[in-house]
Design a protein around this motif. Structure first.
Motif, PDB file in Angstrom:
ATOM      1  N   GLY A  17       1.347  -1.523  -0.208  1.00 39.48           N
ATOM      2  CA  GLY A  17       0.051   0.300   0.368  1.00 39.48           C
ATOM      3  C   GLY A  17       0.765   1.158  -0.007  1.00 39.48           C
ATOM      4  N   GLN A  18       1.908   1.256   0.625  1.00 34.53           N
ATOM      5  CA  GLN A  18       2.941   2.318   0.673  1.00 34.53           C
ATOM      6  C   GLN A  18       3.371   2.191  -0.405  1.00 34.53           C
ATOM      7  OE1 GLN A  18       5.659   1.018   4.092  1.00 34.53           O
ATOM      8  NE2 GLN A  18       5.013   2.503   5.324  1.00 34.53           N
ATOM      9  N   GLN A  19       3.597   1.163  -0.765  1.00 32.95           N
ATOM     10  CA  GLN A  19       4.227   1.202  -2.237  1.00 32.95           C
ATOM     11  C   GLN A  19       3.685   2.023  -3.712  1.00 32.95           C
ATOM     12  OE1 GLN A  19       6.655  -1.794  -4.023  1.00 32.95           O
ATOM     13  NE2 GLN A  19       6.958  -2.687  -1.738  1.00 32.95           N
ATOM     14  N   GLN A  20       2.597   1.766  -3.551  1.00 37.02           N
ATOM     15  CA  GLN A  20       1.483   1.829  -4.446  1.00 37.02           C
ATOM     16  C   GLN A  20       1.669   4.024  -4.493  1.00 37.02           C
ATOM     17  OE1 GLN A  20       1.048   2.151  -7.341  1.00 37.02           O
ATOM     18  NE2 GLN A  20      -0.558   0.912  -7.589  1.00 37.02           N
ATOM     19  N   ARG A  21       1.197   4.291  -3.312  1.00 34.65           N
ATOM     20  CA  ARG A  21       1.008   5.612  -2.801  1.00 34.65           C
ATOM     21  C   ARG A  21       2.211   6.336  -3.698  1.00 34.65           C
ATOM     22  NH1 ARG A  21       0.001   6.456   3.434  1.00 34.65           N
ATOM     23  NH2 ARG A  21       0.862   4.159   3.856  1.00 34.65           N
ATOM     24  N   VAL A  22       3.648   5.663  -2.790  1.00 34.72           N
ATOM     25  CA  VAL A  22       4.522   6.370  -3.948  1.00 34.72           C
ATOM     26  C   VAL A  22       4.244   6.306  -4.566  1.00 34.72           C
ATOM     27  CG1 VAL A  22       7.084   6.099  -3.613  1.00 34.72           C
ATOM     28  CG2 VAL A  22       5.975   5.677  -1.642  1.00 34.72           C
ATOM     29  N   ALA A  23       4.265   5.724  -5.874  1.00 32.43           N
ATOM     30  CA  ALA A  23       3.500   5.735  -7.283  1.00 32.43           C
ATOM     31  C   ALA A  23       2.630   6.526  -7.408  1.00 32.43           C
ATOM     32  CB  ALA A  23       3.857   3.662  -7.904  1.00 32.43           C
ATOM     33  N   ILE A  24       1.786   6.870  -6.684  1.00 32.66           N
ATOM     34  CA  ILE A  24       1.018   8.064  -6.811  1.00 32.66           C
ATOM     35  C   ILE A  24       1.341   9.310  -6.824  1.00 32.66           C
ATOM     36  CG2 ILE A  24      -1.040   8.773  -6.585  1.00 32.66           C
ATOM     37  CD1 ILE A  24      -2.457   5.820  -5.816  1.00 32.66           C
ATOM     38  N   ALA A  25       2.197   9.124  -5.773  1.00 34.34           N
ATOM     39  CA  ALA A  25       3.406  10.196  -5.696  1.00 34.34           C
ATOM     40  C   ALA A  25       4.373  10.819  -6.991  1.00 34.34           C
ATOM     41  CB  ALA A  25       3.878  10.813  -4.160  1.00 34.34           C
ATOM     42  N   ARG A  26       4.505   9.890  -7.166  1.00 32.46           N
ATOM     43  CA  ARG A  26       5.775   9.697  -8.064  1.00 32.46           C
ATOM     44  C   ARG A  26       4.996  10.615  -9.869  1.00 32.46           C
ATOM     45  NH1 ARG A  26       8.976   5.128 -10.645  1.00 32.46           N
ATOM     46  NH2 ARG A  26       7.077   3.746 -11.300  1.00 32.46           N
ATOM     47  N   ALA A  27       3.826   9.868 -10.136  1.00 33.50           N
ATOM     48  CA  ALA A  27       3.214  10.302 -11.103  1.00 33.50           C
ATOM     49  C   ALA A  27       2.934  11.822 -11.152  1.00 33.50           C
ATOM     50  CB  ALA A  27       1.856   9.536 -11.585  1.00 33.50           C
ATOM     51  N   LEU A  28       3.137  12.106  -9.752  1.00 32.71           N
ATOM     52  CA  LEU A  28       2.202  13.499  -9.283  1.00 32.71           C
ATOM     53  C   LEU A  28       3.144  14.144  -9.786  1.00 32.71           C
ATOM     54  CD1 LEU A  28      -1.184  12.858  -6.713  1.00 32.71           C
ATOM     55  CD2 LEU A  28      -1.289  13.345  -9.191  1.00 32.71           C
ATOM     56  N   PRO A  42       0.796  16.350 -13.343  1.00 29.36           N
ATOM     57  CA  PRO A  42      -0.163  16.278 -14.882  1.00 29.36           C
ATOM     58  C   PRO A  42      -0.968  16.672 -14.947  1.00 29.36           C
ATOM     59  CG  PRO A  42      -0.144  14.277 -13.747  1.00 29.36           C
ATOM     60  CD  PRO A  42       0.436  15.040 -12.377  1.00 29.36           C
ATOM     61  N   LYS A  43      -2.021  16.534 -16.192  1.00 31.35           N
ATOM     62  CA  LYS A  43      -3.222  17.127 -16.191  1.00 31.35           C
ATOM     63  C   LYS A  43      -4.330  15.530 -16.293  1.00 31.35           C
ATOM     64  CE  LYS A  43      -2.173  20.860 -18.876  1.00 31.35           C
ATOM     65  NZ  LYS A  43      -1.997  21.963 -20.776  1.00 31.35           N
ATOM     66  N   ILE A  44      -3.579  15.096 -16.308  1.00 30.33           N
ATOM     67  CA  ILE A  44      -4.343  13.480 -16.250  1.00 30.33           C
ATOM     68  C   ILE A  44      -3.880  12.456 -16.137  1.00 30.33           C
ATOM     69  CG2 ILE A  44      -5.267  11.606 -18.141  1.00 30.33           C
ATOM     70  CD1 ILE A  44      -4.715  14.203 -20.433  1.00 30.33           C
ATOM     71  N   MET A  45      -4.397  11.582 -15.435  1.00 33.54           N
ATOM     72  CA  MET A  45      -3.683  10.666 -14.573  1.00 33.54           C
ATOM     73  C   MET A  45      -4.974   9.177 -14.652  1.00 33.54           C
ATOM     74  SD  MET A  45      -1.419  11.044 -12.279  1.00 33.54           S
ATOM     75  CE  MET A  45      -2.062   9.823 -10.393  1.00 33.54           C
TER      76      MET A  45
END
Lengths: 254, 367
Positions: free
Chosen positions: A152-163, A167-170
């Protein structure tokens, strides 16, 4: 006239008669027509192999389409590398398997793209990274390596990385499918918060609770086609096609 | 009612499990099989060690005295032969009075080589440092500048030549191998075919024939009056040879990196080269450190083959030192033991380094 009509006239993503084949015979996307309005939040569901992941992977050209047009924020996706780079800067993506870079720390995972693609100074990139980590409530793990964190922590990091590239689109490709049940909520909470911020979201998921909570529109795909699309209320309470009913009975049946 | 005090029966003191005697008992005489093995090895040692020690140390001649060596022949080693010939073995045919130059040049190169093994130096300045040291090396060895007398490359030899050939072919082969490995996975058919052809061609021939080609055949195809130094040709030969093998090792590492890593990098907007440099190669290379170090060690030892094209590196210069001198020729075996020790020191250092760097690079994978 109305706000809806206006956004529909100026979609941020436009699929126009898109066809794609894997190899010579597997027709994975069939005549896809889809307009996504700015700020719209779409959940895509469907049985496995229906082409839903392929559809969103076409948006940032991780997959090429063979026929039709895909236009993202005014840029048509072709073989032109410049166009692809431009689109990728505006589109963030979150994967089922997180795909964090295991040899870099959490902070380095986040600063990589702003520094190398955005040419941002290291200090600014780190500041922005810490903001995003705070946003997904994981700032205290910045110095750790990804494999030292829970799923769960890794996926939240991945979201933060994409942000971090603002970006305008996720795009979310089954973001909770690889997680243990008790970790799904922490990731969905972050996604719901993100949705409130008004970003355009395309999310492949089977989390129907999430769809009801945040989606403007639910799209059901089967065998490479968009079979049905509707508001969440209508989609779940009043499905039109037999295939949708069948699918819903399977995933809501227990 | 009061509890009665019942002393328990006295028990024997615990058996000692630490220390030398228990260790010997457990490991050397644990069961019948290991007892027999221990006895057999001890017998062999008693039989063969004393004569060996006798030959190598007790009866050995340490002075460069050919007559004494002759007298001790068969019963004692002649280390005096090394004392007599070490300058020739180490420096080959390099002019005697100028041998401080290869010594200094080699020390410089070894210094940078060791320094390059540590992470703080892995930055863009590394290339500059190498160019500077390489320049210094060539000037010191070749002379012709700063009042240094000119020494042509056919007089270079011994350990400096070994170290130069090995380190330069490693330094050039490594990046070449990375490119070839990437090329074999390219989606451009021309590049892929070219890289595959290169690897298959080079792997299909022995290093000796590559060296022969470089040394004797290649000049035939050159235009009249144009020559490239034999040392350079041989260096290119070894580099091309080593890179083909290394490329395959690296390709193995590249294949182990999940596709998701590349996709994540692409989705973040990284270009192909940024993705390779920042994401794929750091992980792939860390995985294949043992294989790459295998290649490095091979290269170091393969440099001894250049003798066949009349370049006298360490092995060649040893032959040179002893073959033409009838007085000392019988004691070549001692000299070969000597250079064996030199080769071993370098190769062992490389393999220890490989273990160390492997741990360093894989730190992120440990919890």
């Amino acid at each position: 006239m109305s706000a809806v009509a206006q956004t529909a006239a100026d979609p941020i993503i436009r699929f126009d008669k898109v066809n794609k084949w894997y190899g010579n015979n597997f027709h994975v996307l069939r005549d896809i027509n889809l307009n996504v309005a700015r700020g719209e939040r779409i959940v895509i569901c469907g049985p496995s192999g229906s082409g839903k992941s392929t559809l969103i992977r076409c948006v940032n050209r991780l997959e090429e389409h063979q026929e039709g047009h895909i236009v993202v924020d005014g840029t048509e996706l072709t073989d032109d590398i410049k166009a692809i780079d431009k689109v990728r800067r505006e589109v963030g993506m979150v994967f089922q398997q997180f795909n964090l870079f295991p040899h870099l720390t959490v902070l380095e995972n986040l600063t990589l793209s702003p520094m190398w693609v955005g040419k941002m100074p290291k200090k600014d990139a780190e500041e922005r990274a810490m903001q995003q980590l705070t946003r997904v409530r994981i700032a205290e793990q910045a110095g750790k390596y990804p494999l030292q964190l829970s799923g769960g922590q890794q996926q939240r990091v991945a979201i933060a990385r994409a942000l971090c590239l603002t970006p305008k689109i996720m795009l979310f490709d089954e973001p909770t499918s690889a997680l243990d049940p008790e970790m799904i909520k922490e990731v969905l909470d972050v996604m719901i918060e993100l949705a409130k911020g008004g970003i355009t979201m395309l999310c492949v998921t089977h989390e129907m609770g999430f769809a009801k909570a945040v989606a403007n529109r639910v799209i059901f795909m089967d065998q490479g086609q968009i079979v049905e699309q509707n508001t969440p209320e209508e989609f779940f309470n009043n499905p039109k096609s037999e295939r949708t009913k069948d699918f819903l009975s399977k995933i809501l049946g227990h | 009612m009061s509890a009665t005090f019942d002393p328990i029966a006295p028990r024997p003191a615990p058996v000692r499990t630490e220390g030398f005697v228990p260790w010997v008992r457990r490991n050397l005489f644990g069961d019948i099989k290991s007892t027999i093995t221990t006895v057999v090895i001890a017998l062999l040692a008693v039989l063969y060690l004393p004569p060996l020690i006798n030959w190598a140390f007790v009866q050995a001649v340490y002075q460069p005295d050919a007559e004494a060596c002759q007298a001790a022949r068969g019963s004692g080693a002649c280390w005096g032969a090394i004392v007599e010939k070490y300058r020739l073995v180490i420096f080959g045919r390099y002019p005697f009075d100028d041998q401080w130059r290869p010594l200094l040049a080699t020390a410089l190169m070894l210094g940078l080589l060791v320094a390059s093994c540590t992470r703080p130096l892995w930055n863009k300045w590394l290339v500059v440092r190498w160019l500077v040291v390489l320049g210094a090396f060539l000037v010191l060895m070749g002379g012709g500048w700063f009042g240094l007398e000119e020494v042509s490359t056919d007089q270079w030899g011994g350990l400096p030549l070994t170290i130069m050939l090995a380190s330069l072919s490693i330094v050039f082969a490594f990046p070449l191998a990375v490119l070839v490995a990437l090329g074999r996975r390219s989606h451009l058919p021309a590049i892929r075919t070219f890289c595959t052809l290169y690897v298959e061609l080079i792997r299909g021939v022995p290093l000796i024939s590559v060296l022969f080609m470089a040394s004797f055949m290649f000049p035939l195809f050159m235009p009249q009056g144009m020559t490239i130094d034999v040392l350079v040709r041989v260096l290119v030969g070894i580099t091309l040879f080593a890179a083909a093998y290394m490329a395959e090792v690296i390709r193995g590492g590249l294949q182990a990196i999940p596709k998701g890593q590349v996709e994540a990098a692409q989705s973040l907007g990284l270009s192909y080269w940024q993705t390779q440099r920042k994401i794929v190669l750091p992980q792939a290379l860390a995985l294949v450190v043992p294989g790459i170090m295998n290649n490095f060690i091979s290269i170091f030892k393969d440099t001894s083959l250049v003798t066949i094209v009349s370049l006298y590196e360490l092995t060649g210069s040893t032959g040179l030192a002893f073959n033409s001198d009838a007085d000392w020729r019988p004691f070549k075996i001692e000299a070969y033991l000597f250079i064996t020790a030199i080769y071993f020191v370098f190769c062992f250092a490389m393999s220890r380094y490989s273990l160390w760097i492997e741990k360093q690079l894989n730190r992120s994978r440990t919890r």
